[in-house]
Design a protein around this motif. Structure first.
Motif, PDB file in Angstrom:
ATOM      1  N   TRP A 138       0.823  -1.211   0.000  1.00  0.00           N
ATOM      2  CA  TRP A 138       0.000   0.000   0.000  1.00  0.00           C
ATOM      3  C   TRP A 138       0.857   1.262   0.000  1.00  0.00           C
ATOM      4  N   SER A 139       1.945   1.243   0.753  1.00  0.00           N
ATOM      5  CA  SER A 139       2.834   2.408   0.816  1.00  0.00           C
ATOM      6  C   SER A 139       3.429   2.714  -0.552  1.00  0.00           C
ATOM      7  N   ILE A 140       3.842   1.662  -1.260  1.00  0.00           N
ATOM      8  CA  ILE A 140       4.440   1.843  -2.587  1.00  0.00           C
ATOM      9  C   ILE A 140       3.406   2.327  -3.595  1.00  0.00           C
ATOM     10  N   ILE A 141       2.212   1.727  -3.566  1.00  0.00           N
ATOM     11  CA  ILE A 141       1.142   2.113  -4.495  1.00  0.00           C
ATOM     12  C   ILE A 141       0.779   3.583  -4.304  1.00  0.00           C
ATOM     13  N   GLN A 142       0.559   3.994  -3.055  1.00  0.00           N
ATOM     14  CA  GLN A 142       0.127   5.372  -2.792  1.00  0.00           C
ATOM     15  C   GLN A 142       1.215   6.382  -3.115  1.00  0.00           C
ATOM     16  N   THR A 143       2.461   6.024  -2.884  1.00  0.00           N
ATOM     17  CA  THR A 143       3.569   6.932  -3.187  1.00  0.00           C
ATOM     18  C   THR A 143       3.790   7.055  -4.689  1.00  0.00           C
ATOM     19  N   ASP A 144       3.830   5.913  -5.388  1.00  0.00           N
ATOM     20  CA  ASP A 144       4.130   5.916  -6.823  1.00  0.00           C
ATOM     21  C   ASP A 144       2.993   6.468  -7.678  1.00  0.00           C
ATOM     22  N   PHE A 145       1.749   6.169  -7.284  1.00  0.00           N
ATOM     23  CA  PHE A 145       0.607   6.615  -8.080  1.00  0.00           C
ATOM     24  C   PHE A 145      -0.009   7.906  -7.558  1.00  0.00           C
ATOM     25  N   ARG A 146       0.559   8.454  -6.494  1.00  0.00           N
ATOM     26  CA  ARG A 146       0.089   9.718  -5.924  1.00  0.00           C
ATOM     27  C   ARG A 146      -1.416   9.684  -5.644  1.00  0.00           C
ATOM     28  N   CYS A 147      -1.807   8.653  -4.902  1.00  0.00           N
ATOM     29  CA  CYS A 147      -3.217   8.460  -4.577  1.00  0.00           C
ATOM     30  C   CYS A 147      -3.341   8.137  -3.091  1.00  0.00           C
ATOM     31  N   CYS A 148      -4.575   8.019  -2.615  1.00  0.00           N
ATOM     32  CA  CYS A 148      -4.782   7.746  -1.195  1.00  0.00           C
ATOM     33  C   CYS A 148      -6.096   6.996  -0.997  1.00  0.00           C
TER      34      CYS A 148
END
Length: 205
Positions: free
Chosen positions: A126-136
């Motif tokens: 989740w940390s990688i997804i939210q950081t890389d895709f700039r989402c939350c």
């Protein structure tokens, strides 16, 4: 034909090797799904690589020994794979809405495991997804409010990362929903995936 079988076997060995490498070195990066905790990239690559390697091996031995039984088994396995690929594609397009609803519900359920003991893989994912895709969050950043029981999000949701920045105001967090953002990214890259799948299917036929 022998070259194709040998290439399949080598390709399977390569996929299997990458899967094992991921399992050993990146074992803490797992799936986002709470219902299918074993559905990680490493496990998928290991299973796929093993299967492809076995098919390639059967084809190689059949070609070298000119064994009709082995060659027939090789073609039958290729036909089964092709039919499975076709079935999965058809079912995906027919049940897209239901798949979306189930996936979002499962992902939101998985949010409650974030940061808990024994779930470092899901947490890192989740940390990688939210950081890389700039989402939350799955549908929006308020999904995390139910997890923390307060107005808070993980630090990976922050526009500018800093310690405990998830405790700040919503104006400092990414607003884009991760599910839709990743889905759009996949759709934009669907053409390349489709061409690759078509070429694979044509080779199999």
């Amino acid at each position: 034909f022998l070259c194709f079988s040998l290439f399949s076997q080598l390709g399977g060995c390569g996929i299997l090797g990458v899967g094992i490498w991921l399992a050993v070195t990146q074992g803490n990066f797992a799936t986002l799904s709470s219902s299918f905790p074993s559905l990680s990239a490493a496990n998928l690559l290991i299973v796929t690589g093993t299967f492809v390697m076995i098919i390639g091996f059967v084809g190689c031995i059949g070609a070298i020994k000119e064994n009709k039984c082995l060659l027939l088994s090789f073609f039958i396995m290729l036909l089964i794979i092709f039919l499975l690929e076709l079935t999965v594609v058809i079912l995906f397009f027919v049940y897209t809405d239901k798949i979306d609803k189930y996936a979002q519900r499962d992902l939101k359920k998985g949010l409650h495991l974030y940061g808990t003991e024994g779930n470092i893989g899901l947490t890192n994912a989740w940390s990688i997804i939210q950081t890389d895709f700039r989402c939350c969050g799955v549908s929006n950043y308020t999904d995390w409010f139910e997890v923390y029981n307060t107005t808070r999000v993980p630090d990976s949701c922050c526009l500018e990362f800093s310690e405990n920045c998830g405790l700040h105001s919503p104006g400092t967090w990414w607003k884009a929903p991760c599910y839709e953002t990743v889905k759009v990214w996949l759709q934009e890259n669907l053409l390349a995936v489709g061409i690759f799948g078509l070429c694979t299917a044509m080779v199999q036929v």
